[in-house]
Design an enzyme around this catalytic site. Sequence first.
Site, PDB file in Angstrom:
ATOM      1  N   ARG A  83      12.345  -5.361   5.325  1.00  0.00           N
ATOM      2  CA  ARG A  83      11.701  -4.090   4.888  1.00  0.00           C
ATOM      3  C   ARG A  83      12.466  -2.993   6.015  1.00  0.00           C
ATOM      4  NH1 ARG A  83       5.540  -2.152   5.522  1.00  0.00           N
ATOM      5  NH2 ARG A  83       6.053  -2.899   7.747  1.00  0.00           N
ATOM      6  N   ARG A 125     -10.261   1.160   7.002  1.00  0.00           N
ATOM      7  CA  ARG A 125     -10.001  -0.376   7.088  1.00  0.00           C
ATOM      8  C   ARG A 125     -10.839  -0.911   8.043  1.00  0.00           C
ATOM      9  NH1 ARG A 125      -3.719   0.460   7.870  1.00  0.00           N
ATOM     10  NH2 ARG A 125      -3.250  -1.494   9.061  1.00  0.00           N
ATOM     11  N   ARG A 134      -1.559  -8.739  12.592  1.00  0.00           N
ATOM     12  CA  ARG A 134      -2.162  -7.665  11.979  1.00  0.00           C
ATOM     13  C   ARG A 134      -2.789  -8.129  10.686  1.00  0.00           C
ATOM     14  NH1 ARG A 134       3.374  -5.214  10.923  1.00  0.00           N
ATOM     15  NH2 ARG A 134       2.611  -3.977   9.221  1.00  0.00           N
ATOM     16  N   LYS A 184       0.926  -1.239   0.210  1.00  0.00           N
ATOM     17  CA  LYS A 184      -0.092  -0.110  -0.006  1.00  0.00           C
ATOM     18  C   LYS A 184       0.835   1.267   0.168  1.00  0.00           C
ATOM     19  CE  LYS A 184      -1.924  -0.933   3.952  1.00  0.00           C
ATOM     20  NZ  LYS A 184      -1.468  -2.154   4.153  1.00  0.00           N
TER      21      LYS A 184
HETATM   22  P1  G5P Z   1      -0.126   0.527   8.587  1.00  0.00           P
HETATM   23  O1  G5P Z   1       1.083   1.560   8.781  1.00  0.00           O
HETATM   24  O2  G5P Z   1      -1.120   0.927   7.585  1.00  0.00           O
HETATM   25  P2  G5P Z   1       0.076  -2.223   7.241  1.00  0.00           P
HETATM   26  O3  G5P Z   1       0.016  -3.278   8.352  1.00  0.00           O
HETATM   27  O4  G5P Z   1      -1.287  -2.063   6.973  1.00  0.00           O
HETATM   28  O5  G5P Z   1       0.683  -0.955   8.343  1.00  0.00           O
HETATM   29  P3  G5P Z   1       2.405  -1.857   6.003  1.00  0.00           P
HETATM   30  O6  G5P Z   1       3.156  -2.760   6.897  1.00  0.00           O
HETATM   31  O7  G5P Z   1       2.655  -0.424   6.177  1.00  0.00           O
HETATM   32  O8  G5P Z   1       1.016  -1.971   6.142  1.00  0.00           O
HETATM   33  P4  G5P Z   1       2.256  -1.593   3.182  1.00  0.00           P
HETATM   34  O9  G5P Z   1       2.332  -0.097   3.257  1.00  0.00           O
HETATM   35  O10 G5P Z   1       1.128  -2.389   2.523  1.00  0.00           O
HETATM   36  O11 G5P Z   1       2.866  -2.441   4.491  1.00  0.00           O
HETATM   37  O12 G5P Z   1       3.614  -2.221   2.433  1.00  0.00           O
HETATM   38  P5  G5P Z   1       4.868  -1.601   1.841  1.00  0.00           P
HETATM   39  O13 G5P Z   1       5.426  -0.859   3.246  1.00  0.00           O
HETATM   40  O14 G5P Z   1       4.717  -0.568   0.826  1.00  0.00           O
HETATM   41  O15 G5P Z   1       5.894  -2.615   1.700  1.00  0.00           O
HETATM   42  C1  G5P Z   1       6.003  -3.826   2.211  1.00  0.00           C
HETATM   43  C2  G5P Z   1       7.490  -4.313   1.782  1.00  0.00           C
HETATM   44  O16 G5P Z   1       7.041  -5.037   0.481  1.00  0.00           O
HETATM   45  C3  G5P Z   1       8.814  -3.246   1.523  1.00  0.00           C
HETATM   46  O17 G5P Z   1       9.832  -3.929   1.789  1.00  0.00           O
HETATM   47  C4  G5P Z   1       8.623  -2.936   0.097  1.00  0.00           C
HETATM   48  O18 G5P Z   1       9.923  -2.670  -0.492  1.00  0.00           O
HETATM   49  C5  G5P Z   1       8.036  -4.345  -0.597  1.00  0.00           C
HETATM   50  N1  G5P Z   1       7.155  -4.026  -1.651  1.00  0.00           N
HETATM   51  C6  G5P Z   1       6.194  -3.175  -1.832  1.00  0.00           C
HETATM   52  N2  G5P Z   1       5.520  -3.199  -3.071  1.00  0.00           N
HETATM   53  C7  G5P Z   1       6.098  -4.235  -3.878  1.00  0.00           C
HETATM   54  C8  G5P Z   1       6.034  -4.924  -4.945  1.00  0.00           C
HETATM   55  O19 G5P Z   1       5.168  -4.589  -5.908  1.00  0.00           O
HETATM   56  N3  G5P Z   1       6.534  -6.004  -5.361  1.00  0.00           N
HETATM   57  C9  G5P Z   1       7.599  -6.608  -4.381  1.00  0.00           C
HETATM   58  N4  G5P Z   1       8.272  -7.444  -4.778  1.00  0.00           N
HETATM   59  N5  G5P Z   1       8.000  -5.891  -3.243  1.00  0.00           N
HETATM   60  C10 G5P Z   1       7.467  -4.788  -2.875  1.00  0.00           C
HETATM   61  O20 G5P Z   1      -0.587   0.375  10.062  1.00  0.00           O
HETATM   62  C11 G5P Z   1       0.172   0.038  11.206  1.00  0.00           C
HETATM   63  C12 G5P Z   1      -0.740  -0.035  12.528  1.00  0.00           C
HETATM   64  O21 G5P Z   1      -1.271   1.471  12.744  1.00  0.00           O
HETATM   65  C13 G5P Z   1      -2.734   1.303  13.036  1.00  0.00           C
HETATM   66  C14 G5P Z   1      -2.946  -0.138  13.179  1.00  0.00           C
HETATM   67  O22 G5P Z   1      -2.621  -0.189  14.627  1.00  0.00           O
HETATM   68  C15 G5P Z   1      -1.904  -0.809  12.322  1.00  0.00           C
HETATM   69  O23 G5P Z   1      -1.623  -2.301  12.718  1.00  0.00           O
HETATM   70  N6  G5P Z   1      -3.636   1.902  11.999  1.00  0.00           N
HETATM   71  C16 G5P Z   1      -4.908   1.846  11.824  1.00  0.00           C
HETATM   72  N7  G5P Z   1      -5.736   1.289  12.926  1.00  0.00           N
HETATM   73  C17 G5P Z   1      -7.152   1.638  12.733  1.00  0.00           C
HETATM   74  N8  G5P Z   1      -7.543   2.313  11.496  1.00  0.00           N
HETATM   75  C18 G5P Z   1      -6.625   2.783  10.476  1.00  0.00           C
HETATM   76  N9  G5P Z   1      -7.086   3.196   9.435  1.00  0.00           N
HETATM   77  C19 G5P Z   1      -5.131   2.455  10.781  1.00  0.00           C
HETATM   78  N10 G5P Z   1      -4.202   2.801  10.179  1.00  0.00           N
HETATM   79  C20 G5P Z   1      -3.098   2.548  10.808  1.00  0.00           C
HETATM   80 MG    MG Z   2       2.500   1.171   4.781  1.00  0.00          MG
END
Ligand code: G5P
Ligand code: MG
Length: 224
Positions: free
Chosen positions: A127, A88, A171, A13
Amino acid sequence: MIIVFVGAPGSGKGTHARRTAERCGLRHVSTGDLLREAVDNHTELGLKAEEFMKAGKLVPDEIMMDLVSELLDSPEGADGLVFDGFPRTLNQAEGLDELLTSRGLRVDKALLVDILEDEAVERMALRVSCPKCGAVYNLKSNPPKVDGVCDECGGKLEVRPDDREETVRARFKEFRKLTQPVIDYYQSKGLLSSVRTNGPVEEVAKKVAAALDACGEGAGGSAA
Ligand code: G5P
Ligand code: MG
């Protein structure tokens, strides 16, 4: 223009919402980044959110709706927003529609970035991200040019405290239980497209752009 990125932890994302915002001249809003910043700065919001985040649980809806409502009133992002990780829960999705309707706006497009749980756990172990500008790297497939230093702003790269395997799986559980209804919600409104993010970042970025029909003007479909 309002675009919503929905997806499991580690699905990409952040990576793809950020690129989309840059490409389309919109503001990237990651609620996770905003919460982490609040935790680091020990603000009232940070104190309320920290325990939930550490446990891999979602932060309560009321807190999230207050945060987003305030943000929609800020002049930054007047041209439009790319939401990353919000809404979410179904409550948040309905609440967002109310907030937008009262401002004469609406969600134009929702994109599901899709990944398998084991793939996400593996990626998260590799990451590192920049707390200063939000850039995200993978030490194997997309490493920074200089070890530990952000290519984009020179910030110091960090490992997120919630990236331990046990917390990632917690998560994922929250995602399945609470965020699946959000996917169904946008699907039923004909706003949802989906992209599998299992290929190289550059290839997936092309699919994302195609699914959004450039900057979100197209109808629903799948580019997986
Ligand atoms: P976050 O911060 O929203 P998550 O768990 O939903 O956290 P996260 O971990 O931030 O999601 P992401 O953003 O989906 O993951 O992924 P990313 O960081 O871009 O990529 C992950 C890895 O994959 C990286 O190493 C990247 O380089 C690689 N990658 C990315 N894209 C690709 C691709 O296309 N190909 C390949 N090969 N690799 C790729 O939320 C954290 C916490 O905050 C709270 C909650 O407690 C949550 O747990 N929170 C909320 N709570 C309630 N409501 C909400 N709306 C909330 N928002 C946050
Ligand atoms: Mg993220």
